[in-house]
Enzyme design. Sequence first.
Site, short mmCIF file in Angstrom:
data_model
loop_
_atom_site.label_atom_id
_atom_site.label_comp_id
_atom_site.label_asym_id
_atom_site.label_seq_id
_atom_site.Cartn_x
_atom_site.Cartn_y
_atom_site.Cartn_z
N GLN A 1 0.61 -1.12 0.08
CA GLN A 1 -0.09 -0.34 0.08
C GLN A 1 0.83 1.28 0.07
OE1 GLN A 1 -3.25 0.14 -0.23
NE2 GLN A 1 -3.73 -2.22 -0.05
N CYS B 1 -9.28 -8.81 3.79
CA CYS B 1 -8.19 -9.82 3.85
C CYS B 1 -7.34 -9.04 5.29
CB CYS B 1 -7.29 -9.74 2.91
SG CYS B 1 -7.95 -10.16 1.19
C1 LIG Z 1 -1.23 -4.34 2.93
C2 LIG Z 1 -1.29 -5.53 1.89
N1 LIG Z 1 -0.40 -6.64 1.67
C3 LIG Z 1 -0.31 -7.35 0.92
C4 LIG Z 1 -1.37 -7.53 -0.05
C5 LIG Z 1 -1.31 -8.69 -0.90
O1 LIG Z 1 -1.23 -8.05 -2.37
P1 LIG Z 1 -1.48 -9.23 -3.54
O2 LIG Z 1 -2.90 -9.66 -3.46
O3 LIG Z 1 -1.36 -8.25 -4.52
O4 LIG Z 1 -0.49 -10.17 -3.41
C6 LIG Z 1 -2.18 -6.22 -0.23
C7 LIG Z 1 -3.34 -6.39 -1.23
O5 LIG Z 1 -4.21 -7.01 -1.22
C8 LIG Z 1 -2.02 -5.62 0.76
O6 LIG Z 1 -3.00 -4.45 0.99
#
Ligand SMILES: Cc1ncc(COP(=O)(O)O)c(C=O)c1O
Lengths: 413, 413, 148, 148
Positions: free
Chosen positions: B205, B370
């Site tokens: 982020q 998430c």
């Molecule tokens: C703080 C953070 N970490 C990790 C992720 C995981 O990213 P990605 O789904 O692109 O692997 C996200 C986004 O979903 C996130 O906002």
Amino acid sequence: MNTTRVDWAAVKADFPVLQRMIDGQRLVYLDSANTSQKPNAVIDAMADFMRNGYAPINRSAYRMAGEATDLYEGARSKLQRFINARSAHEVVFTKNATESINLIAQTWGRANLHAGDVVVLTHMEHHANIVPWHMLVAERGIELRWIPLTDDGQLDLSNLSTLLDGAKILSFTAMSNVLGTISPVKQLCAAAHAAGAIAIVDACQFVPHNVTDVQAWDADFVMFSGHKMVGPTGVGVLWGREELLEAMPPFLGGGNMIADVRLNGFTTAELPSKFEAGTPAIVEVIGLGAAVDYLTNIGMANIRHHEMQLTEYALSTLNARYGDDIVIHGPRNIEIRGAVLSFAFRDIHPHDVSQILDEKNVCVRAGHHCAKPLMKLLGANATARASFYLYNDQTDADALADALDGASDIFGV
Amino acid sequence: MNTTRVDWAAVKADFPVLQRMIDGQRLVYLDSANTSQKPNAVIDAMADFMRNGYAPINRSAYRMAGEATDLYEGARSKLQRFINARSAHEVVFTKNATESINLIAQTWGRANLHAGDVVVLTHMEHHANIVPWHMLVAERGIELRWIPLTDDGQLDLSNLSTLLDGAKILSFTAMSNVLGTISPVKQLCAAAHAAGAIAIVDACQFVPHNVTDVQAWDADFVMFSGHKMVGPTGVGVLWGREELLEAMPPFLGGGNMIADVRLNGFTTAELPSKFEAGTPAIVEVIGLGAAVDYLTNIGMANIRHHEMQLTEYALSTLNARYGDDIVIHGPRNIEIRGAVLSFAFRDIHPHDVSQILDEKNVCVRAGHHCAKPLMKLLGANATARASFYLYNDQTDADALADALDGASDIFGV
Amino acid sequence: MPGLEDLYREIILDHYRTPRNRGELAPPAVMAEGHNPLCGDEITIYAQVENGVLVDVKVSGQGCSISQSSASMMSQAVKGKSLAEIQALIHRFKVMMSIEEDSDEAPAVEVKMGDLEALQGVVKFPVRIKCAILSWNTLLQALENASA
Amino acid sequence: MPGLEDLYREIILDHYRTPRNRGELAPPAVMAEGHNPLCGDEITIYAQVENGVLVDVKVSGQGCSISQSSASMMSQAVKGKSLAEIQALIHRFKVMMSIEEDSDEAPAVEVKMGDLEALQGVVKFPVRIKCAILSWNTLLQALENASA
Ligand SMILES: Cc1ncc(COP(=O)(O)O)c(C=O)c1O
Ligand SMILES: Cc1ncc(COP(=O)(O)O)c(C=O)c1O
């Protein structure tokens, strides 16, 4: 257009890069076993989605996100039909076939393989189907056994039952990326099962060029990559039998693959999300769906037929023209070989051959093709490899044959 | 245009999807913390490459393959400069940030963590920075400790040294995807090192919205995803300190990551190939390079400034208009928060809020984002979340505020 | 596009067909192996260092015309030279291959490229630079092994 | 675009505001938990089955108006019904949500949808189908647990 009469010139015209001229010469792309070119249909599907409807999948509730999710899951269903899987949630999207194999090794493998357990491979595997198992040799002390090859580059199955005796896995390529050899997949799956092993099929070179039916094979896991089947980079496929996928521990942990997360633990989501951690390759999966539509529309049987004719033409042209000066590896029988021609040309190093062909815009790969154990068997560090796909035609084979002449000029042999 | 005077209307016009009308209303995309829209520059870079120069990288010797390799490695150098890494081969391309974290957990983690070893996380982590560690709890018996939050959603560092005592890893988000809270990254890295732990920064982020300097942070590993920074899906980044990457065992086995493969073993390639097994996301990496150029051209400091103004505007507008009817989580001080507004609106469920906003083409996410452990802390199963990016402006914040009125109408509250 | 004649100079083909200093050396000579993952080339350099001088050097392995001729010419150029001279030569060669920058300082030791100049054309074929440089990096590794 | 009034019928909002059969049941009643990963909804269904009849059912958990009202209406509709009737109802409901296909055969047991008809509008909002169906799948799971 799903008949045996396909307008192959129109197919070629669907691939914009093949219209490219370099130094006034057209591009003769003969490296499709490495990675394939993309038709407008795929390029446009990706660009249009990014221009008009890009949105997250599975996570948000507004319409555009719902539409994106439908496109993504729609692509999964296309893949399911393309390989005749029993259900769409047996189709897991990965980043490439390499990840698919590692996923199996690190989940099914770690859960089921212990010191002394046997994994059977073949001498014509790609590194992607060797190194993940080497890693388990180091970590677990498993044993690897190897199915040898006959002189003309077929799997030598004469000792198959001995090799499979006590094995837990038989993992093999459906088609060699070096020799073009097509394996007797059904027979091998049956033999594995008879010995109590599971059958893993590296179908990277097979799926793009043939009708695939994972149920008819009676395989347990099958993997392939989007970029070799006129689809995008960044997306691969793992198909697995539902019972096996269900029983496997997860691979990568993170968003989307969970049902619940607490400070002290987590539970996994249902298939296929369980194996799709994080934001997936949304655009690429949708592009792969477009690739499947494109191929299906032409017809995989037609593509195979076209490539067989082209292989026959290329083999006979090169042999007629260069006789003993060219050694083309792999079986001569086109019924059991794909359109992949690895060759040695006089004693000119493959890298030099490729350089000289490049002068005529003929693109072939020179190297070990990520199959060093097989190279050692062929007694070479490298071969030159010309590989054909649906957008190639006899003029491409002729261009290859013509360009080889240049090598003789320079190296004076 | 690298000045503080950016033409933000022109920026918005660079994103074709934002010109889309649905039912005669423009799209108000407020879900960029989930995934961001793509500018023409990125869409075109990908499409143009596929139309004119698509070729394999690292493997073939003809010119087009050389050019593709240069584009791919050129993108790596762009990423290096973007985050101020010491060298380009510290930049590893993965499929997403989730894979990047799993890679660390499964290589550095497996090599260095044993039963009882401590990994410190925070209460505001994304599942991607929780589940990979849970998996090591199950496999290795490591212990997880959690940095708590203050009432206004900042990391509570009052017991930091106790928490870090004896820890091997401190892994934390540089910015919360729920609260918008920006962590004191430099301070946390220093504290980790003082305790003898390595510092892993989930910068998913942060990187899209701020000037990032991994050396100034003195971090050990940093990860982020292309799709959140106006880049393509299917590509993520792992940056790591060279000494650490060198010492780590490989992650996925296969082509490209090897120096040599024999029947009885393999040796790994140099960095960064060692961690890039198989055919990488060539087109997507090149697209990410274009995204970096696009962002750099506008200027990350300018983007941060724009978002701070917008956050301030949105916070004050919503608070002024809805008073106690809206609860916006996270710190009020925009110096330490990004443009992410998670909120509760009256007692209408976030999913219903999002549905009603969607009626006005206002796209926000409703759910647990998430981050279920954090949700539990907030006492909610879900929040609605509006997140802003460089292509948003005050009219978007106004549209959000206006659309919320609709919720009151329907739920009659 | 640069012509193939820029790449395949006669002298290069001569070294390719008749490589100099082929063979192996027994310990106490040290050795190092190099791989070119692109084309599968493998090269082994044996180096015998005495009192800061490379008294003997041998090359074995397989590869393309560029990697083999480069190794052959290199072996000629470095044999009997002091380590300082060799370092300077390696730097000069890498500058020619445009993978190191020329420094403005006058070189500490004088460097003669001789036959190696013929490899200059390689730089116009970027993919082949790795071939040309393989033996040099392998030699560097061998010299490190010698001093270790 | 379908209007929000298709989704948020008065009767749905009523069940949402005043959910029926909220609570828990002690063993020997069985339970099952369901998650909607999309929106974070969590639902727990408690089911007391005696002689092939669902004599009591309770619902707990949190969620959006659609998932909560669907659970509430469901609990009303299934309470006191035989397992066969419930299976038929679940099927009818899933047909309404367009995730199962209507079979041509006449249903073995008659099914009355009652209030549930109000959820028909959900099908025009595909993303919400998962919300509407969550409690039903959880009930199915509970009934499986009961017969296990
Ligand atoms: C703080 C953070 N970490 C990790 C992720 C995981 O990213 P990605 O789904 O692109 O692997 C996200 C986004 O979903 C996130 O906002
Ligand atoms: C037979 C075979 N298996 C596996 C792979 C690996 O595929 P990818 O590099 O797309 O992961 C390839 C292609 O390189 C291949 O030809």
